[in-house]
Motif scaffolding. Structure first.
Motif, PDB file in Angstrom:
ATOM      1  N   MET A  72      42.388  44.241  36.953  1.00  0.00           N
ATOM      2  CA  MET A  72      41.121  43.511  37.001  1.00  0.00           C
ATOM      3  C   MET A  72      39.997  44.365  36.416  1.00  0.00           C
ATOM      4  O   MET A  72      39.144  43.866  35.687  1.00  0.00           O
ATOM      5  CB  MET A  72      40.785  43.116  38.441  1.00  0.00           C
ATOM      6  CG  MET A  72      39.608  42.176  38.526  1.00  0.00           C
ATOM      7  SD  MET A  72      38.945  42.076  40.179  1.00  0.00           S
ATOM      8  CE  MET A  72      40.096  40.976  40.951  1.00  0.00           C
ATOM      9  N   TRP A  73      40.015  45.651  36.730  1.00  0.00           N
ATOM     10  CA  TRP A  73      38.956  46.538  36.256  1.00  0.00           C
ATOM     11  C   TRP A  73      38.964  46.603  34.731  1.00  0.00           C
ATOM     12  O   TRP A  73      37.913  46.492  34.078  1.00  0.00           O
ATOM     13  CB  TRP A  73      39.134  47.930  36.870  1.00  0.00           C
ATOM     14  CG  TRP A  73      38.067  48.896  36.458  1.00  0.00           C
ATOM     15  CD1 TRP A  73      38.205  49.976  35.639  1.00  0.00           C
ATOM     16  CD2 TRP A  73      36.678  48.851  36.818  1.00  0.00           C
ATOM     17  NE1 TRP A  73      37.007  50.614  35.477  1.00  0.00           N
ATOM     18  CE2 TRP A  73      36.036  49.938  36.187  1.00  0.00           C
ATOM     19  CE3 TRP A  73      35.912  47.999  37.606  1.00  0.00           C
ATOM     20  CZ2 TRP A  73      34.676  50.202  36.322  1.00  0.00           C
ATOM     21  CZ3 TRP A  73      34.553  48.256  37.744  1.00  0.00           C
ATOM     22  CH2 TRP A  73      33.943  49.339  37.106  1.00  0.00           C
TER      23      TRP A  73
ATOM     24  N   MET B 135      37.533  43.519  33.316  1.00  0.00           N
ATOM     25  CA  MET B 135      36.083  43.456  33.449  1.00  0.00           C
ATOM     26  C   MET B 135      35.401  44.367  32.433  1.00  0.00           C
ATOM     27  O   MET B 135      34.342  44.041  31.909  1.00  0.00           O
ATOM     28  CB  MET B 135      35.652  43.828  34.876  1.00  0.00           C
ATOM     29  CG  MET B 135      36.078  42.837  35.948  1.00  0.00           C
ATOM     30  SD  MET B 135      35.813  41.104  35.534  1.00  0.00           S
ATOM     31  CE  MET B 135      34.054  41.058  35.269  1.00  0.00           C
ATOM     32  N   LEU B 136      36.014  45.525  32.135  1.00  0.00           N
ATOM     33  CA  LEU B 136      35.433  46.419  31.123  1.00  0.00           C
ATOM     34  C   LEU B 136      35.538  45.777  29.746  1.00  0.00           C
ATOM     35  O   LEU B 136      34.625  45.875  28.927  1.00  0.00           O
ATOM     36  CB  LEU B 136      36.144  47.782  31.141  1.00  0.00           C
ATOM     37  CG  LEU B 136      35.897  48.667  32.364  1.00  0.00           C
ATOM     38  CD1 LEU B 136      36.568  50.019  32.186  1.00  0.00           C
ATOM     39  CD2 LEU B 136      34.408  48.853  32.638  1.00  0.00           C
TER      40      LEU B 136
ATOM     41  N   ALA C 227      35.535  42.608  29.229  1.00  0.00           N
ATOM     42  CA  ALA C 227      34.543  41.532  29.212  1.00  0.00           C
ATOM     43  C   ALA C 227      33.162  42.070  28.863  1.00  0.00           C
ATOM     44  O   ALA C 227      32.321  41.353  28.321  1.00  0.00           O
ATOM     45  CB  ALA C 227      34.512  40.822  30.561  1.00  0.00           C
TER      46      ALA C 227
ATOM     47  N   TRP D 293      27.552  41.880  32.115  1.00  0.00           N
ATOM     48  CA  TRP D 293      28.796  42.267  32.796  1.00  0.00           C
ATOM     49  C   TRP D 293      28.765  41.846  34.268  1.00  0.00           C
ATOM     50  O   TRP D 293      29.735  41.292  34.779  1.00  0.00           O
ATOM     51  CB  TRP D 293      28.982  43.784  32.685  1.00  0.00           C
ATOM     52  CG  TRP D 293      30.233  44.268  33.345  1.00  0.00           C
ATOM     53  CD1 TRP D 293      31.497  44.188  32.863  1.00  0.00           C
ATOM     54  CD2 TRP D 293      30.333  44.880  34.628  1.00  0.00           C
ATOM     55  NE1 TRP D 293      32.382  44.715  33.751  1.00  0.00           N
ATOM     56  CE2 TRP D 293      31.699  45.150  34.860  1.00  0.00           C
ATOM     57  CE3 TRP D 293      29.407  45.236  35.614  1.00  0.00           C
ATOM     58  CZ2 TRP D 293      32.167  45.748  36.012  1.00  0.00           C
ATOM     59  CZ3 TRP D 293      29.879  45.836  36.773  1.00  0.00           C
ATOM     60  CH2 TRP D 293      31.236  46.086  36.960  1.00  0.00           C
TER      61      TRP D 293
ATOM     62  N   ILE E 270      29.337  38.124  34.492  1.00  0.00           N
ATOM     63  CA  ILE E 270      30.755  37.767  34.314  1.00  0.00           C
ATOM     64  C   ILE E 270      31.563  38.115  35.563  1.00  0.00           C
ATOM     65  O   ILE E 270      32.352  37.316  36.059  1.00  0.00           O
ATOM     66  CB  ILE E 270      31.349  38.485  33.075  1.00  0.00           C
ATOM     67  CG1 ILE E 270      30.658  37.998  31.806  1.00  0.00           C
ATOM     68  CG2 ILE E 270      32.848  38.226  32.992  1.00  0.00           C
ATOM     69  CD1 ILE E 270      30.961  38.843  30.583  1.00  0.00           C
TER      70      ILE E 270
ATOM     71  N   ARG F  44      33.596  35.460  37.793  1.00  0.00           N
ATOM     72  CA  ARG F  44      35.065  35.487  37.856  1.00  0.00           C
ATOM     73  C   ARG F  44      35.595  35.951  39.210  1.00  0.00           C
ATOM     74  O   ARG F  44      36.576  35.422  39.713  1.00  0.00           O
ATOM     75  CB  ARG F  44      35.627  36.422  36.781  1.00  0.00           C
ATOM     76  CG  ARG F  44      35.440  35.878  35.385  1.00  0.00           C
ATOM     77  CD  ARG F  44      36.349  36.624  34.440  1.00  0.00           C
ATOM     78  NE  ARG F  44      35.950  36.389  33.058  1.00  0.00           N
ATOM     79  CZ  ARG F  44      36.376  37.118  32.043  1.00  0.00           C
ATOM     80  NH1 ARG F  44      37.185  38.137  32.258  1.00  0.00           N
ATOM     81  NH2 ARG F  44      35.990  36.848  30.823  1.00  0.00           N
TER      82      ARG F  44
END
Lengths: 177, 60
Positions: free
Chosen positions: A122-123, A126-127, A129, B27, B30, B34
């Motif tokens: 997940m991390w 997210m990075l 993203a 960020w 998002i 999510r």
């Protein structure tokens, strides 16, 4: 007059033959007649009586209470039904307590899960993203490592990464791997 | 070498690798969209106060 064999009657009420033999033995339901060969023949009245037995058993009454209800007048019957109603209330309370403890346990378990919900996958997502490709992620690790190596290590462990892999990532970020 | 890193350190590290304020704000948006619970956990882990956490989660 129509009569029934023990098997016919048992099948009609979803009981086993041995249940009817037991009812016979304790005197709850005796077959009206026997054939010359000694086989039980149940009458229509027997069938109706068994119907009432099954209804009372379906309400959860013990065989002793069923017998008392079918042989006695309405006086003891009311007491028996009231007693059974009280028992059911206790059972419902007991079941509701179980329901509450399970719900509480589940709530505990699922809220515990939230704490570790951020994992490596997940991390990274997210990075990504945030527009970070592998190169800038490596630069980020290097920066983290340079500024606060221990905090970097702890952060990696908090994502569920194994100790050895975390060390590898730290070395890699500094260009040692 | 410090053991604990705070919000400022995180911001500084991300700036170092080229993320600007807008990118970081985006960020958070998002992340909140999510994985709202994970986002809250992460901010808590950073050591932010409940007020600041609520602020970031609603503003961003």
């Amino acid at each position: 007059m129509k009569t029934y064999s023990i098997s016919q009657l048992a099948r009609a009420f979803g009981l086993s033959r041995s249940t009817l033999l037991y009812y016979d033995r304790i005197g709850l339901l005796r077959a009206a007649k026997r054939t010359a060969a000694g086989y039980r023949r149940y009458s229509e009245n027997d069938r109706k009586y068994l119907e009432r037995i099954c209804m009372l058993r379906g309400a959860g009454l013990s065989l002793a209470d069923v017998e008392r209800m079918l042989s006695g007048d309405s006086g003891p019957s009311v007491a028996i039904l009231e007693k059974r109603l009280g028992e059911l209330g206790d059972e419902i309370l007991f079941l509701r307590n179980q329901q509450h403890s399970i719900a509480a346990m589940l709530k505990n378990m699922t809220s515990h899960k939230c704490v570790t919900v951020i994992d490596k996958k997940m991390w990274i997502k997210m990075l990504e993203a945030a527009g970070m490709n592998e190169e800038s992620r490596k630069a980020w690790h290097a920066e983290f490592e340079r500024r606060a190596s221990e905090a970097h290590h702890e952060f990696l462990l908090s994502l569920g990464i194994q100790e050895s892999e975390a060390r590898d990532i730290q070395e890699w970020s500094l260009g040692k791997l | 070498m410090q053991k604990n890193v705070g919000k400022e350190d995180w911001v500084a590290m991300f700036k170092e690798v080229g993320l600007d304020d807008d990118a970081m704000k985006q960020w958070h948006q998002i992340f909140e969209k999510r994985h709202p619970e994970a986002h809250a956990e992460f901010l808590k882990w950073l050591g932010l106060s409940p007020d600041k956490i609520a602020n970031i989660r609603t503003c961003c």
